[in-house]
Design a protein around this motif. Structure first.
Motif, PDB file in Angstrom:
ATOM      1  N   GLY A  22     -22.893 -34.665  60.096  1.00  0.00           N
ATOM      2  CA  GLY A  22     -22.824 -36.252  59.878  1.00  0.00           C
ATOM      3  C   GLY A  22     -23.879 -36.646  61.148  1.00  0.00           C
ATOM      4  N   GLU A  23     -23.687 -36.170  62.219  1.00  0.00           N
ATOM      5  CA  GLU A  23     -24.383 -36.785  63.298  1.00  0.00           C
ATOM      6  C   GLU A  23     -25.844 -36.023  63.291  1.00  0.00           C
ATOM      7  OE1 GLU A  23     -20.925 -37.201  66.926  1.00  0.00           O
ATOM      8  OE2 GLU A  23     -21.806 -34.949  66.308  1.00  0.00           O
ATOM      9  N   ILE A  24     -25.950 -34.931  62.711  1.00  0.00           N
ATOM     10  CA  ILE A  24     -27.191 -34.290  62.633  1.00  0.00           C
ATOM     11  C   ILE A  24     -28.075 -34.999  61.701  1.00  0.00           C
ATOM     12  CG2 ILE A  24     -28.437 -32.210  62.438  1.00  0.00           C
ATOM     13  CD1 ILE A  24     -25.908 -30.526  62.938  1.00  0.00           C
ATOM     14  N   VAL A  25     -27.437 -35.031  60.504  1.00  0.00           N
ATOM     15  CA  VAL A  25     -28.010 -35.739  59.383  1.00  0.00           C
ATOM     16  C   VAL A  25     -28.606 -37.279  59.880  1.00  0.00           C
ATOM     17  CG1 VAL A  25     -27.546 -37.036  57.163  1.00  0.00           C
ATOM     18  CG2 VAL A  25     -26.926 -34.607  57.596  1.00  0.00           C
ATOM     19  N   LYS A  26     -27.710 -37.899  60.587  1.00  0.00           N
ATOM     20  CA  LYS A  26     -27.979 -39.258  60.952  1.00  0.00           C
ATOM     21  C   LYS A  26     -29.322 -39.303  61.758  1.00  0.00           C
ATOM     22  CE  LYS A  26     -26.217 -43.587  62.267  1.00  0.00           C
ATOM     23  NZ  LYS A  26     -25.285 -44.572  63.352  1.00  0.00           N
ATOM     24  N   LEU A  27     -29.483 -38.276  62.688  1.00  0.00           N
ATOM     25  CA  LEU A  27     -30.612 -38.374  63.653  1.00  0.00           C
ATOM     26  C   LEU A  27     -31.760 -38.008  63.002  1.00  0.00           C
ATOM     27  CD1 LEU A  27     -31.382 -38.593  66.715  1.00  0.00           C
ATOM     28  CD2 LEU A  27     -31.150 -35.992  66.705  1.00  0.00           C
ATOM     29  N   LEU A  28     -31.516 -36.941  62.124  1.00  0.00           N
ATOM     30  CA  LEU A  28     -32.851 -36.541  61.362  1.00  0.00           C
ATOM     31  C   LEU A  28     -33.341 -37.546  60.438  1.00  0.00           C
ATOM     32  CD1 LEU A  28     -32.432 -32.762  61.214  1.00  0.00           C
ATOM     33  CD2 LEU A  28     -33.561 -33.957  63.054  1.00  0.00           C
ATOM     34  N   SER A  29     -32.470 -38.424  59.768  1.00  0.00           N
ATOM     35  CA  SER A  29     -32.765 -39.224  58.555  1.00  0.00           C
ATOM     36  C   SER A  29     -33.166 -40.550  59.182  1.00  0.00           C
ATOM     37  CB  SER A  29     -31.838 -38.937  57.484  1.00  0.00           C
ATOM     38  OG  SER A  29     -30.734 -39.613  57.884  1.00  0.00           O
ATOM     39  N   THR A  30     -32.554 -41.148  60.037  1.00  0.00           N
ATOM     40  CA  THR A  30     -32.717 -42.548  60.532  1.00  0.00           C
ATOM     41  C   THR A  30     -33.675 -42.465  61.888  1.00  0.00           C
ATOM     42  OG1 THR A  30     -30.774 -42.671  61.915  1.00  0.00           O
ATOM     43  CG2 THR A  30     -30.540 -42.950  59.537  1.00  0.00           C
ATOM     44  N   GLY A  31     -33.605 -41.471  62.715  1.00  0.00           N
ATOM     45  CA  GLY A  31     -34.209 -41.392  63.947  1.00  0.00           C
ATOM     46  C   GLY A  31     -33.457 -41.735  65.168  1.00  0.00           C
ATOM     47  N   ILE A  32     -32.276 -42.153  64.804  1.00  0.00           N
ATOM     48  CA  ILE A  32     -31.143 -42.389  65.884  1.00  0.00           C
ATOM     49  C   ILE A  32     -29.978 -42.129  65.493  1.00  0.00           C
ATOM     50  CG2 ILE A  32     -31.175 -44.808  65.476  1.00  0.00           C
ATOM     51  CD1 ILE A  32     -31.330 -45.483  68.215  1.00  0.00           C
ATOM     52  N   ASN A  33     -29.121 -41.596  66.611  1.00  0.00           N
ATOM     53  CA  ASN A  33     -27.557 -41.656  66.472  1.00  0.00           C
ATOM     54  C   ASN A  33     -26.803 -41.816  67.909  1.00  0.00           C
ATOM     55  OD1 ASN A  33     -27.272 -39.531  68.064  1.00  0.00           O
ATOM     56  ND2 ASN A  33     -26.959 -37.840  66.215  1.00  0.00           N
ATOM     57  N   GLU A  34     -25.549 -41.780  67.927  1.00  0.00           N
ATOM     58  CA  GLU A  34     -24.795 -42.300  68.998  1.00  0.00           C
ATOM     59  C   GLU A  34     -25.427 -41.391  70.426  1.00  0.00           C
ATOM     60  OE1 GLU A  34     -23.603 -41.990  66.030  1.00  0.00           O
ATOM     61  OE2 GLU A  34     -23.151 -44.041  65.798  1.00  0.00           O
ATOM     62  N   HIS A  35     -25.591 -40.206  69.898  1.00  0.00           N
ATOM     63  CA  HIS A  35     -26.052 -39.433  71.214  1.00  0.00           C
ATOM     64  C   HIS A  35     -27.600 -39.362  71.779  1.00  0.00           C
ATOM     65  CE1 HIS A  35     -22.181 -37.913  70.457  1.00  0.00           C
ATOM     66  NE2 HIS A  35     -22.573 -37.344  69.264  1.00  0.00           N
ATOM     67  N   ALA A  36     -28.347 -39.450  70.564  1.00  0.00           N
ATOM     68  CA  ALA A  36     -29.952 -39.203  70.973  1.00  0.00           C
ATOM     69  C   ALA A  36     -30.689 -40.165  70.057  1.00  0.00           C
ATOM     70  CB  ALA A  36     -29.971 -37.710  70.444  1.00  0.00           C
ATOM     71  N   VAL A  37     -32.177 -40.042  70.588  1.00  0.00           N
ATOM     72  CA  VAL A  37     -33.095 -40.817  69.659  1.00  0.00           C
ATOM     73  C   VAL A  37     -34.256 -39.759  69.537  1.00  0.00           C
ATOM     74  CG1 VAL A  37     -33.920 -42.008  71.691  1.00  0.00           C
ATOM     75  CG2 VAL A  37     -34.457 -43.169  69.546  1.00  0.00           C
ATOM     76  N   THR A  38     -34.837 -40.021  68.599  1.00  0.00           N
ATOM     77  CA  THR A  38     -36.195 -39.103  68.331  1.00  0.00           C
ATOM     78  C   THR A  38     -37.257 -39.929  69.032  1.00  0.00           C
ATOM     79  OG1 THR A  38     -36.544 -40.116  66.268  1.00  0.00           O
ATOM     80  CG2 THR A  38     -35.389 -37.902  66.283  1.00  0.00           C
ATOM     81  N   SER A  39     -38.220 -39.249  69.712  1.00  0.00           N
ATOM     82  CA  SER A  39     -39.309 -40.039  70.415  1.00  0.00           C
ATOM     83  C   SER A  39     -40.538 -38.874  70.208  1.00  0.00           C
ATOM     84  CB  SER A  39     -39.080 -40.106  71.889  1.00  0.00           C
ATOM     85  OG  SER A  39     -38.664 -38.938  72.439  1.00  0.00           O
ATOM     86  N   GLY A  40     -41.678 -39.590  70.621  1.00  0.00           N
ATOM     87  CA  GLY A  40     -42.869 -38.864  70.692  1.00  0.00           C
ATOM     88  C   GLY A  40     -43.252 -38.046  69.169  1.00  0.00           C
ATOM     89  N   PRO A  41     -43.745 -36.868  69.152  1.00  0.00           N
ATOM     90  CA  PRO A  41     -43.963 -36.600  67.931  1.00  0.00           C
ATOM     91  C   PRO A  41     -42.933 -36.278  66.666  1.00  0.00           C
ATOM     92  CG  PRO A  41     -44.935 -34.951  69.600  1.00  0.00           C
ATOM     93  CD  PRO A  41     -43.974 -36.156  70.321  1.00  0.00           C
ATOM     94  N   MET A  42     -41.554 -36.169  67.490  1.00  0.00           N
ATOM     95  CA  MET A  42     -40.473 -35.715  66.482  1.00  0.00           C
ATOM     96  C   MET A  42     -40.166 -37.151  65.822  1.00  0.00           C
ATOM     97  SD  MET A  42     -38.340 -33.526  65.560  1.00  0.00           S
ATOM     98  CE  MET A  42     -37.243 -33.762  64.164  1.00  0.00           C
TER      99      MET A  42
END
Lengths: 425, 239
Positions: free
Chosen positions: A247-267
């Motif tokens: 669930g945490e992985i899906v959230k980061l990859l589909s919304t760009g952010i989750n409780e632990h991390a945020v996608t930045s730059g090219p990602m």
């Protein structure tokens, strides 16, 4: 008994169809010729092209989608992506299914010449024929755009078909993805998406001097032509997700952010262009696969004592504290705890502590917003500090956050800050 | 080695968790969301830091929306803006444009006029009458009699730093990466002026106190509406 029932049923259906065809012969003929399966294929192709993010490279900033023209800088020269809209003169208008398959699967142009591996056919070769045909059907359905793009500027001696032949012999393994029958269907789908369509290796795998991705798949590497480091998807010290829930992985990859991390730059851009459009099933499959390749930390070892910090080091770190308090604390918190789902925590943040400090330095220099996605339509952003604080202050504050609240990382010098500058804009 | 680092990390992070810090208080507002903009476009005194950044508070929403999209799509070039806006949607940019158009910041003090009386008079003629012989319209024809812009697409010329104004004129005159990727009437007009005139305009505008609101769209002369189509088209702009 059961059989005869089925026959009866089939008989009835045939009767109805027969009667209907007598009543409405024209409409039935029209229906049998209608392009319903093709429309289905085009729709599938559109989805697959999203997953493969063709548009990401084959569109220039603000330009016509898929008309190419984006420059990709590499140590081997500057490559300009081609127009892949179905325009006869400047695009793929004269291509057929075979030509497209040859490019995607074998890395060869329509005339049979070798394509440069800047086009990730090394990963796309895993795509099935059915999917490739659907992608081509979709590209054929686009509005043709007449756009001639500038030629590549390839450094000598790389502009040489024989060298490409050697390169392929050494580094290219042609072949569609072969499912591992010992693993679940979901895992295999995820593997196909990550290693094939998604071509995650293109950035997340280190490249050797010849630009070939090495055997240590997804172990992290500097992204060619950018100043970003694509973290390892294996190591628990970088971006490996072996310890996250799907669930945490899906959230980061589909919304760009989750409780632990945020996608930045090219990602962040990949999430915006591609990943947010994947179906929940595919997203989960990717998560299952990524979770399986992520290494876990073994928490059973006896805790080691922290070596005392030399005075010189603690003095250097102390310089970063007031910078942090003035510019960072308001959002990232007194103890680097962040605000879940809004501002990433810095305490325990692997992007902050991983060996390469580039991404953290770049976030401080240039700031940024997480991608706007359906799941995060109004993101909170981080200011750029390149004009606000000096390189030495950035070095202090990055060193400080890398070594406070339990974080442990190398100290960062003003020279490293300067080396992280630069971008493709 | 990595293993040892990890163990250290793990231990310390557990200790840190035990302290339970107070999280920062974050409001669910656009003001909080656009903090990255305020660091350069805010109302605090930035004299001595970098006097380049233009005022965006109170500029017409359509203008701000178009500029935000131009930065994102590479039609107007400024690296810091391009990076910030890379992954933003039209909807969100429209919301942000409206937010800043309603924002009221105090205006900066006008700067002292260092131009000669002759130069000042030449500038004021250009501003209010243009030069019909060279097909240069009056600035006030589009930017409003008070030069505070015309809703919704034309910006105010007042309250902007000299460095910013000079850079924009340079961009329009030289084309190229800063302003010239979308040909518009400002590049055409800026190229009809001399370098001296452009310099004097960039010097004179910051000397003017700001009075009055943006003008209304219907006050624009039809021939300039025709001439400046690219600036006045705001596809997707919602009032």
């Amino acid at each position: 008994m059961k059989l005869s029932n089925e026959f009866k049923f089939a008989g009835k259906r045939q009767m109805i169809v027969f009667a209907a065809s007598l009543l409405l012969p024209l409409s039935v003929i029209a229906a049998s010729q209608s392009p319903t399966p093709d429309a289905e294929q085009v729709k599938r192709g559109e989805y697959l092209s999203r997953a493969a993010n063709c548009m990401g490279c084959h569109t220039t900033r603000g330009g016509e989608p898929y008309a190419g023209g984006r420059t990709l800088k590499t140590p081997f020269g500057e490559f300009v992506t081609p127009n892949i809209t179905p325009d006869d003169e400047t695009g793929l208008g004269r291509w057929n299914n075979e030509d497209f398959w040859q490019a995607l699967h074998s890395g060869k142009a329509r005339d049979g010449s070798y394509l440069y591996p800047v086009f990730p056919y090394t990963e796309y070769t895993k795509i099935t024929r059915e999917d490739a045909d659907a992608m081509f059907a979709y590209l054929r359905s686009l509005k043709p755009v007449a756009q001639t793009n500038p030629p590549h500027k390839i450094n000598s001696p790389y502009d040489n078909q024989f060298l490409l032949f050697l390169w392929r012999t050494w580094y290219f393994k042609e072949g569609v993805y072969e499912p591992d029958n010992s693993k679940s269907e979901e895992w295999n789908r995820g593997n196909y998406l990550v290693q094939g369509l998604g071509h995650c290796n293109a950035c997340h795998t280190p490249r050797n001097v010849w630009g070939a991705t090495q055997d240590s798949k997804l172990a992290g590497g500097e992204i060619m032509g950018t100043y970003w480091y694509a973290p390892s998807l294996i190591s628990p010290l970088e971006a490996g997700v072996g310890e996250w829930s799907t669930g945490e992985i899906v959230k980061l990859l589909s919304t760009g952010i989750n409780e632990h991390a945020v996608t930045s730059g090219p990602m962040a851009t990949i999430v915006r262009q591609s990943l947010q459009y994947l179906s929940p099933e595919d997203m989960r499959a990717m998560a299952v696969y990524l979770q399986s390749i992520g290494e876990k930390r073994n928490g059973n070892e006896a805790p080691k004592k922290i070596p005392p910090m030399p005075e010189r080091v603690s003095k250097y770190l102390a310089l970063g504290k007031p910078v942090y308090e003035k510019h960072c604390q308001g959002c990232h918190g007194e103890s680097g705890e962040g605000v879940p789902g809004i501002y990433p925590p810095l305490a325990g943040n692997r992007n902050v502590t991983m060996t390469s400090p580039h991404n953290t330095i770049r976030s401080v220099l240039y700031g940024g917003f997480p991608p706007v996605t359906a799941g995060n339509p109004r993101p909170y952003g981080m200011p750029p500090f390149q004009h606000i604080i000096r390189d030495n202050e950035i070095a202090w504050v990055v060193s400080y956050i890398r070594n406070t609240w339990g974080n442990l990382g190398s100290l960062v010098s003003p020279e490293e800050v300067d080396n992280s500058r630069g971008n493709e804009f | 080695m990595k293993f040892i680092i990890f163990i250290l990390l793990w231990t310390i992070s557990n200790l840190a968790n035990a302290l339970e810090p107070m999280p920062p208080k974050i409001s669910d507002t656009l003001e909080q969301r656009v903090k990255p903009c305020i660091i350069c476009h805010g109302d605090e005194d930035r004299a001595g830091r970098d006097a380049y950044y233009p005022r965006i508070a109170g500029k017409p929403a359509g203008y701000l929306f178009n500029q935000l999209r131009n930065f994102r799509d590479g039609q107007r070039y400024y690296q810091a803006m391009a990076i910030l806006l890379e992954n933003m949607s039209d909807d969100y940019l429209l919301e942000i444009a409206h937010y800043f158009s309603f924002l009221k910041y105090p205006y900066p003090q006008p700067t002292a006029n260092t131009l000669s009386p002759g130069e000042t008079q030449a500038v004021e003629t250009l501003i209010h009458s243009g030069d019909p012989d060279r097909d240069i319209p009056a600035c006030s024809a589009c930017h409003g009699k008070a030069l505070t812009g015309t809703k919704p697409f034309i910006p105010s010329l007042l309250g902007l730093p000299h460095a910013y104004l000079a850079a924009q004129f340079g961009g329009w005159r030289n084309g190229g990466i800063m302003r010239g990727q979308t040909p518009d009437c400002m590049s055409e007009i800026a190229n009809k002026m001399t370098q001296e005139e452009v310099n004097a305009l960039a010097m004179w505008l910051p000397t003017q106190p700001v009075t009055g609101e943006s003008a209304e769209a219907e006050e624009l002369p039809p021939e300039l509406v025709q001439r400046c189509q690219t600036i006045l088209s705001g596809e997707g702009f919602i009032q």
